[in-house]
Scaffold this active site. Structure first.
Site, PDB file in Angstrom:
ATOM      1  N   ALA A 290      85.463  18.754  44.237  1.00  0.00           N
ATOM      2  CA  ALA A 290      84.692  18.040  45.260  1.00  0.00           C
ATOM      3  C   ALA A 290      83.423  17.353  44.768  1.00  0.00           C
ATOM      4  O   ALA A 290      82.950  16.419  45.413  1.00  0.00           O
ATOM      5  CB  ALA A 290      84.347  18.995  46.387  1.00  0.00           C
ATOM      6  N   GLY A 291      82.844  17.816  43.636  1.00  0.00           N
ATOM      7  CA  GLY A 291      81.532  17.287  43.250  1.00  0.00           C
ATOM      8  C   GLY A 291      81.591  15.825  42.848  1.00  0.00           C
ATOM      9  O   GLY A 291      82.557  15.430  42.220  1.00  0.00           O
ATOM     10  N   PRO A 292      80.605  15.031  43.208  1.00  0.00           N
ATOM     11  CA  PRO A 292      79.384  15.364  43.946  1.00  0.00           C
ATOM     12  C   PRO A 292      79.542  15.334  45.465  1.00  0.00           C
ATOM     13  O   PRO A 292      78.581  15.580  46.184  1.00  0.00           O
ATOM     14  CB  PRO A 292      78.404  14.264  43.500  1.00  0.00           C
ATOM     15  CG  PRO A 292      79.273  13.078  43.195  1.00  0.00           C
ATOM     16  CD  PRO A 292      80.571  13.644  42.681  1.00  0.00           C
ATOM     17  N   GLY A 293      80.725  15.022  45.962  1.00  0.00           N
ATOM     18  CA  GLY A 293      80.919  15.244  47.399  1.00  0.00           C
ATOM     19  C   GLY A 293      81.176  14.004  48.236  1.00  0.00           C
ATOM     20  O   GLY A 293      81.216  14.100  49.462  1.00  0.00           O
ATOM     21  N   GLY A 294      81.365  12.860  47.593  1.00  0.00           N
ATOM     22  CA  GLY A 294      81.595  11.629  48.358  1.00  0.00           C
ATOM     23  C   GLY A 294      82.845  11.712  49.224  1.00  0.00           C
ATOM     24  O   GLY A 294      82.786  11.524  50.450  1.00  0.00           O
ATOM     25  N   LYS A 295      83.969  12.041  48.597  1.00  0.00           N
ATOM     26  CA  LYS A 295      85.219  12.095  49.375  1.00  0.00           C
ATOM     27  C   LYS A 295      85.210  13.296  50.309  1.00  0.00           C
ATOM     28  O   LYS A 295      85.727  13.230  51.420  1.00  0.00           O
ATOM     29  CB  LYS A 295      86.434  12.130  48.445  1.00  0.00           C
ATOM     30  CG  LYS A 295      86.591  10.837  47.673  1.00  0.00           C
ATOM     31  CD  LYS A 295      87.845  10.815  46.842  1.00  0.00           C
ATOM     32  CE  LYS A 295      87.795   9.694  45.829  1.00  0.00           C
ATOM     33  NZ  LYS A 295      86.776   9.907  44.750  1.00  0.00           N
ATOM     34  N   GLU A 314      84.202  23.273  43.847  1.00  0.00           N
ATOM     35  CA  GLU A 314      83.709  22.538  42.680  1.00  0.00           C
ATOM     36  C   GLU A 314      83.356  23.554  41.608  1.00  0.00           C
ATOM     37  O   GLU A 314      82.754  24.585  41.892  1.00  0.00           O
ATOM     38  CB  GLU A 314      82.499  21.684  43.098  1.00  0.00           C
ATOM     39  CG  GLU A 314      81.603  21.194  41.984  1.00  0.00           C
ATOM     40  CD  GLU A 314      82.307  20.311  40.952  1.00  0.00           C
ATOM     41  OE1 GLU A 314      83.050  19.387  41.342  1.00  0.00           O
ATOM     42  OE2 GLU A 314      82.108  20.543  39.734  1.00  0.00           O
ATOM     43  N   ASP A 340      86.824  27.569  40.085  1.00  0.00           N
ATOM     44  CA  ASP A 340      87.642  26.844  39.124  1.00  0.00           C
ATOM     45  C   ASP A 340      88.999  26.568  39.776  1.00  0.00           C
ATOM     46  O   ASP A 340      89.744  27.513  40.072  1.00  0.00           O
ATOM     47  CB  ASP A 340      87.802  27.708  37.859  1.00  0.00           C
ATOM     48  CG  ASP A 340      88.629  27.011  36.793  1.00  0.00           C
ATOM     49  OD1 ASP A 340      89.332  26.029  37.114  1.00  0.00           O
ATOM     50  OD2 ASP A 340      88.572  27.460  35.632  1.00  0.00           O
ATOM     51  N   CYS A 410      89.997   8.206  38.991  1.00  0.00           N
ATOM     52  CA  CYS A 410      89.275   6.936  38.923  1.00  0.00           C
ATOM     53  C   CYS A 410      89.616   6.292  37.585  1.00  0.00           C
ATOM     54  O   CYS A 410      88.736   5.862  36.841  1.00  0.00           O
ATOM     55  CB  CYS A 410      87.783   7.162  39.063  1.00  0.00           C
ATOM     56  SG  CYS A 410      86.969   5.584  39.193  1.00  0.00           S
TER      57      CYS A 410
HETATM   58  C1  LIG Z   1      86.271  12.881  39.662  1.00  0.00           C
HETATM   59  S1  LIG Z   1      85.124  14.099  40.058  1.00  0.00           S
HETATM   60  C2  LIG Z   1      85.389  14.297  41.794  1.00  0.00           C
HETATM   61  C3  LIG Z   1      84.655  13.284  42.618  1.00  0.00           C
HETATM   62  C4  LIG Z   1      84.587  13.678  44.084  1.00  0.00           C
HETATM   63  N1  LIG Z   1      85.907  13.866  44.641  1.00  0.00           N
HETATM   64  C5  LIG Z   1      83.829  12.682  44.927  1.00  0.00           C
HETATM   65  O1  LIG Z   1      84.441  11.834  45.583  1.00  0.00           O
HETATM   66  O2  LIG Z   1      82.596  12.761  44.944  1.00  0.00           O
HETATM   67  C6  LIG Z   1      85.842  15.541  39.423  1.00  0.00           C
HETATM   68  C7  LIG Z   1      85.046  16.805  39.698  1.00  0.00           C
HETATM   69  O3  LIG Z   1      85.841  17.920  39.310  1.00  0.00           O
HETATM   70  C8  LIG Z   1      85.004  18.917  38.782  1.00  0.00           C
HETATM   71  N2  LIG Z   1      85.845  19.842  38.001  1.00  0.00           N
HETATM   72  C9  LIG Z   1      86.154  19.792  36.682  1.00  0.00           C
HETATM   73  N3  LIG Z   1      86.977  20.812  36.353  1.00  0.00           N
HETATM   74  C10 LIG Z   1      87.186  21.508  37.491  1.00  0.00           C
HETATM   75  C11 LIG Z   1      87.935  22.673  37.791  1.00  0.00           C
HETATM   76  N4  LIG Z   1      88.633  23.322  36.848  1.00  0.00           N
HETATM   77  N5  LIG Z   1      87.915  23.121  39.053  1.00  0.00           N
HETATM   78  C12 LIG Z   1      87.217  22.483  40.018  1.00  0.00           C
HETATM   79  N6  LIG Z   1      86.475  21.390  39.789  1.00  0.00           N
HETATM   80  C13 LIG Z   1      86.481  20.905  38.531  1.00  0.00           C
HETATM   81  C14 LIG Z   1      83.996  18.138  37.993  1.00  0.00           C
HETATM   82  O4  LIG Z   1      82.837  18.933  37.781  1.00  0.00           O
HETATM   83  C15 LIG Z   1      83.766  16.941  38.910  1.00  0.00           C
HETATM   84  O5  LIG Z   1      82.706  17.202  39.775  1.00  0.00           O
END
Ligand SMILES: C[S@@+](CC[C@H](N)C(=O)[O-])C[C@H]1O[C@@H](n2cnc3c(N)ncnc32)[C@H](O)[C@@H]1O
Length: 478
Positions: A290-295, A314, A340, A410
């Site tokens: 989810a990070g940083p949380g836009g979607k 996240e 995770d 992306c």
């Molecule tokens: C592409 S970004 C997501 C963007 C988000 N959906 C948004 O719209 O703001 C991918 C995210 O996955 C997190 N991430 C990486 N490995 C992960 C894991 N094993 N489990 C959960 N989150 C993970 C990263 O820290 C990052 O914040």
């Protein structure tokens, strides 16, 4: 020599004049090179400091931004031109010298700054930051560059398209060759499409806002922006496009989180997942990355409107805090956890809709990060591959039979998109296979043209004005 000439005193030493705009742009370029900093993070505090000191007005800030972003974006083209003007390999030119040279080339060939001003400002900068001897070198090289305009230079330094199409495109449109090749594989088609795509990567994207459902509306955002400063989105019913130079942070709705800054491609992905048909119950939604949380914020608003709840997970605690911030004020139930997604705490089959917006190379957002294309390496993709597969597998386990998973990146790189989904469904690599049916994502993006043959969707900057987001929708069938 006459006596009078012999007695003439030596030319007085003139202290080099520090031009605050070029000096600041140089500082930002050095930070990007030396500290692997991101230009979009380094530049704002430098500009803020310069403004606070009274060194800068708005026009100076705009010029400094253009010098940094333009020099970084066009680095591939400018390196090739500089290489043709120096008598040693570029690898033997010190990086700070190359920064001053490339910034000079950008002023000469990529802006309307008059030639004499571009050369003298660059030489003056070189005197300040590199010393007298190297300033002479900068002067000599830039004088050679002034011999031609950009098109003539490019025709000289790039091989013809017919001789080596990828090398040609790489130099003309300033992308590493491996990225040209990967984007072309994903896009398909002939010369025109890939050229348009590469050029779109070199343009600054417009700022798009999202009106978070239940918290604000596009009408309110448009009214707050005023007639000349905002337009409705092209595709997303929640989007508003800001006019160039607009400051999203100045809007109350952005300050209080009822609206956010979000590319329309990301909005389309969240909306398509939310609207995909599921059979039966529809109350538990998961955003697994989810990070940083836009979607997550858009999904949570849509979920609230239907009486559903969102769990946003996240892995990184600091990014989970950002998710908390973007979800605060959501009108319906939600929970944010640090977890995770490859070793999840939730029970299998417990969600009706799952989004996995996985970590990726970001090749779909090159227009946002001017330095990213030079930093990424083809082998980075190998490091994402197991994680992307692991996260998609867990998403398919997390969803109940009849529920829907959205796998998003992306990046349009096939190794991060279709290949991952195919591998996971078929259980390649000795893993469990999954009974799942593709859901055609195209009808879930109504009005959006050029979505290809489906069932997955690849958006493109040059066709849709969005980042190159990818979405595959899958329904668990057994
Ligand atoms: C592409 S970004 C997501 C963007 C988000 N959906 C948004 O719209 O703001 C991918 C995210 O996955 C997190 N991430 C990486 N490995 C992960 C894991 N094993 N489990 C959960 N989150 C993970 C990263 O820290 C990052 O914040």
């Amino acid at each position: 020599m006459t006596d009078q000439q012999r007695r003439r005193p030596a030319k007085p030493h003139r202290r080099p004049q520090k031009d605050p705009v070029r000096f600041l742009a140089f500082e930002a370029l050095r930070a990007v090179d030396e500290r692997d900093a991101y230009a979009n993070l380094v530049l704002p505090p430098l500009l803020k400091k310069a403004r606070a000191k009274g060194d800068f007005d708005g026009r100076d800030a705009a010029l400094a931004t253009e010098l940094v972003y333009g020099t970084l974006r066009r680095q591939g083209t400018y390196d090739a031109i500089v290489a043709a003007c120096v008598d040693r390999p570029l690898s033997e030119v010190d990086p700070p010298v190359l920064d001053v040279l490339n910034m000079g080339v950008h002023q000469l060939l990529g802006t309307r700054i008059p030639t004499h001003a571009a050369v003298s400002a660059s030489v003056e900068l070189a005197r300040v930051v590199l010393g007298e001897g190297r300033a002479k070198f900068v002067n000599a090289v830039l004088r050679k560059v002034t011999a031609h305009d950009l098109d003539t230079w490019v025709a000289q330094v790039a091989p013809s398209y017919e001789k080596d199409a990828e090398d040609h495109l790489s130099i003309v449109h300033s992308h590493p060759r491996w990225i040209v090749s990967a984007l072309w594989d994903a896009l398909g088609g002939g010369r025109a499409g890939i050229e348009d795509l590469l050029e779109a990567d070199n343009e600054r994207p417009e700022v798009t806002l999202v009106a978070r459902p239940g918290r604000s509306t596009t009408g309110e955002l448009l009214a707050a922006l005023g007639e000349d400063n905002g337009l409705p989105g092209r595709w997303s019913p929640y989007a508003v496009r800001m006019a160039e130079g607009g400051e999203p942070g100045a809007l109350t709705a952005v300050q209080d989180g009822s609206a956010g800054v979000q590319d329309e491609g990301s909005q389309l992905v969240a909306v398509a997942l939310a609207n995909a048909p599921v059979e039966g119950r529809d109350t538990r939604w998961l955003d697994g990355c989810a990070g940083p949380g836009g979607k997550a914020a858009l999904l949570a608003g849509l979920a609230a409107g239907r009486g559903a709840a969102l769990l946003a997970a996240e892995k990184q605690p600091h990014r989970a805090r950002l998710v908390e911030r973007s979800l605060a004020g959501n009108p319906g139930p939600y929970q944010v956890i640090t977890a995770d997604g490859t070793r999840p705490p939730w029970r299998p089959g417990s969600f009706d809709r799952v989004l996995m917006d996985v970590p990726c190379s970001g090749l779909g957002a090159l227009r946002r990060r001017p330095e990213a294309r030079w930093r990424r390496r083809a082998k980075d993709l190998e490091s994402f591959a197991p994680l992307q597969r692991g996260l998609l597998r867990e998403a398919l386990k997390a969803v109940r039979i009849g529920g829907v998973v959205g796998y998003a990146t992306c990046s349009p790189h096939l190794a991060e998109t279709r290949v991952v989904v195919d591998d996971v469904l078929k259980g390649r690599g000795g893993q469990q296979s999954f009974e799942a049916k593709w859901v055609d994502a195209r009808p879930l993006m109504p009005g959006v043209p050029a979505l290809g043959e489906g069932p997955d969707v690849q958006l493109w900057p040059h066709l849709h004005g969005t980042d190159a987001m990818y979405l595959a929708l899958l329904r668990r069938t057994a």
